[in-house]
Design an enzyme around this catalytic site. Structure first.
Site, PDB file in Angstrom:
ATOM      1  N   ASP A  30       4.613 -36.225 -52.460  1.00 58.77           N
ATOM      2  CA  ASP A  30       5.198 -35.028 -53.060  1.00 58.77           C
ATOM      3  C   ASP A  30       4.312 -34.667 -54.266  1.00 58.77           C
ATOM      4  O   ASP A  30       3.551 -35.502 -54.747  1.00 58.77           O
ATOM      5  CB  ASP A  30       6.631 -35.369 -53.494  1.00 58.77           C
ATOM      6  CG  ASP A  30       7.219 -34.344 -54.426  1.00 58.77           C
ATOM      7  OD1 ASP A  30       7.230 -33.161 -54.054  1.00 58.77           O
ATOM      8  OD2 ASP A  30       7.665 -34.722 -55.534  1.00 58.77           O
ATOM      9  N   ASP A  32       5.238 -32.108 -57.362  1.00 55.52           N
ATOM     10  CA  ASP A  32       5.910 -31.939 -58.653  1.00 55.52           C
ATOM     11  C   ASP A  32       6.707 -33.188 -59.051  1.00 55.52           C
ATOM     12  O   ASP A  32       7.578 -33.642 -58.316  1.00 55.52           O
ATOM     13  CB  ASP A  32       6.884 -30.751 -58.596  1.00 55.52           C
ATOM     14  CG  ASP A  32       6.161 -29.415 -58.548  1.00 55.52           C
ATOM     15  OD1 ASP A  32       5.036 -29.326 -59.077  1.00 55.52           O
ATOM     16  OD2 ASP A  32       6.716 -28.461 -57.973  1.00 55.52           O
ATOM     17  N   GLU A  76      22.015 -26.342 -54.351  1.00 55.13           N
ATOM     18  CA  GLU A  76      21.037 -27.399 -54.061  1.00 55.13           C
ATOM     19  C   GLU A  76      21.555 -28.777 -54.454  1.00 55.13           C
ATOM     20  O   GLU A  76      21.393 -29.753 -53.721  1.00 55.13           O
ATOM     21  CB  GLU A  76      19.709 -27.110 -54.789  1.00 55.13           C
ATOM     22  CG  GLU A  76      18.650 -28.171 -54.531  1.00 55.13           C
ATOM     23  CD  GLU A  76      17.321 -27.911 -55.246  1.00 55.13           C
ATOM     24  OE1 GLU A  76      17.051 -26.758 -55.627  1.00 55.13           O
ATOM     25  OE2 GLU A  76      16.563 -28.872 -55.409  1.00 55.13           O
ATOM     26  N   SER A 144       4.674 -30.252 -50.489  1.00 57.32           N
ATOM     27  CA  SER A 144       5.404 -29.718 -51.639  1.00 57.32           C
ATOM     28  C   SER A 144       6.223 -28.487 -51.307  1.00 57.32           C
ATOM     29  O   SER A 144       5.753 -27.573 -50.623  1.00 57.32           O
ATOM     30  CB  SER A 144       4.416 -29.372 -52.753  1.00 57.32           C
ATOM     31  OG  SER A 144       5.097 -28.746 -53.818  1.00 57.32           O
ATOM     32  N   ALA A 145       7.427 -28.454 -51.838  1.00 52.27           N
ATOM     33  CA  ALA A 145       8.258 -27.249 -51.767  1.00 52.27           C
ATOM     34  C   ALA A 145       7.894 -26.303 -52.908  1.00 52.27           C
ATOM     35  O   ALA A 145       8.551 -25.305 -53.125  1.00 52.27           O
ATOM     36  CB  ALA A 145       9.730 -27.629 -51.841  1.00 52.27           C
ATOM     37  N   LYS A 193      11.313 -30.981 -45.774  1.00 55.24           N
ATOM     38  CA  LYS A 193       9.962 -31.506 -45.901  1.00 55.24           C
ATOM     39  C   LYS A 193       9.722 -32.563 -44.832  1.00 55.24           C
ATOM     40  O   LYS A 193      10.229 -33.669 -44.922  1.00 55.24           O
ATOM     41  CB  LYS A 193       9.784 -32.129 -47.292  1.00 55.24           C
ATOM     42  CG  LYS A 193       9.827 -31.084 -48.405  1.00 55.24           C
ATOM     43  CD  LYS A 193       9.850 -31.723 -49.770  1.00 55.24           C
ATOM     44  CE  LYS A 193       8.460 -32.096 -50.245  1.00 55.24           C
ATOM     45  NZ  LYS A 193       8.484 -32.576 -51.650  1.00 55.24           N
ATOM     46  N   ASP A 218       9.825 -38.238 -55.503  1.00 53.98           N
ATOM     47  CA  ASP A 218      10.709 -38.459 -56.648  1.00 53.98           C
ATOM     48  C   ASP A 218      12.115 -37.921 -56.383  1.00 53.98           C
ATOM     49  O   ASP A 218      12.955 -37.926 -57.270  1.00 53.98           O
ATOM     50  CB  ASP A 218      10.144 -37.814 -57.925  1.00 53.98           C
ATOM     51  CG  ASP A 218      10.373 -36.323 -57.957  1.00 53.98           C
ATOM     52  OD1 ASP A 218       9.884 -35.634 -57.039  1.00 53.98           O
ATOM     53  OD2 ASP A 218      11.064 -35.845 -58.867  1.00 53.98           O
TER      54      ASP A 218
HETATM   55 MG    MG Z   1       9.148 -33.741 -56.777  1.00 46.89          MG
END
Ligand code: MG
Length: 276
Positions: A30, A32, A76, A144-145, A193, A218
């Site tokens: 991932d 971020d 979310e 990554s989103a 993802k 994370d």
């Molecule tokens: Mg992240």
């Protein structure tokens, strides 16, 4: 600090990956708050969206972006809304966000300026992480989103975008004049993802042969990043970025390894154990 819930299972997986060798191995990460620093608790931290949200000065963008956040973010993180409803809401949110940025004038020139002026805070010892993988020619999939253009730009700025690195994310697409035209679809959001989104056939063929994976994330949404392709052995490593006992319990059960308050040091050690 590092926590390994099931040491026996971890050692077994590690041995299997080591036995498979470099040619059977790839890494999925991932972006971020996994490869970058998490930021302070309570803040959204330094995500690939932040520089863009700051860089687009249009009042309409600021207002609507905030409205969307206030509406969709509680969905979310909700514990009561069904996954199906969440998926639908996230698809809407991502789609609306990218369309709004384009509508409010985000163009190639501005994007380049935002990338040039922003500096992501990388997790400590990240340079060695990229170096180990490049030297052993291990494919690294950054999943990554977030915003792919930003990730691509930040990697380039630091000479991390070597041939072994591949990004699957959301990209703004610009027309010949550099005007914002569209964004890549389907949107990669918090809950979808997985490796089935890899579009490049060359890259797909490359990782098809490499059935052993180390996955770095994370959030619990990152746990599925290796899904969608067949694998032999996957070691899942989770960064617990902020103290949170409830979350910690979940992470300890879901990830093979949980890392708290650390840079990439232990990841690099693990990679060396496998590759050297
Ligand atoms: Mg992240």
């Amino acid at each position: 600090m590092i926590h390994i819930e099931n040491k026996e299972l971890f050692e077994k997986k590690l041995l299997q990956i080591k036995k498979g060798g470099a040619n059977s191995f790839h890494v999925i990460a991932d972006f971020d708050r996994t490869l970058t620093e998490p930021g302070e608790k309570g803040e959204k931290g330094s995500s690939s969206y932040d520089p863009i949200n700051k860089g687009i000065t249009s009042e309409e963008f600021k207002k609507k972006e905030k409205e969307m956040f206030d509406y969709y973010y509680p969905i979310e993180i909700s514990n009561t809304i069904s996954q199906k409803e969440k998926d639908k809401a996230m698809e809407e949110w991502w789609d609306k966000y990218f369309s709004l940025a384009i509508k409010c004038g985000l163009d190639k020139k501005q994007m380049d300026k935002i990338i040039f002026e922003s500096q992501m805070l990388w997790r400590k010892d990240i340079k060695e992480f990229f170096k180990i993988l490049e030297e052993s020619n291990i494919p690294l999939l950054i999943f990554s989103a977030g915003v792919g253009n930003m990730i691509d730009g930040q990697l380039r700025k630091n000479n991390f975008l070597t041939n072994n690195v591949h990004i699957v994310s959301n990209f703004f697409e610009f027309d010949k004049e550099g005007k914002g035209a569209s964004h890549t679809k389907p949107c990669i959001h918090t809950f979808n993802k997985n490796e089935s989104h890899i579009k490049s056939q060359d890259y797909k063929n490359e990782v098809l042969k490499r059935k052993n994976v180390i996955l770095l994330g994370d959030s619990v949404g990152d746990l599925t990043m290796a899904d969608g392709m067949e694998h032999d052995t996957v070691i899942k490593i989770g960064f617990l970025n902020h103290k949170d006992e409830k979350k910690e319990e979940i992470y300890n059960k879901s990830f093979d390894v949980v890392i708290k308050n650390e840079g990439m040091e232990n990841i690099n050690k693990l990679l060396k154990k496998i590759l050297y």
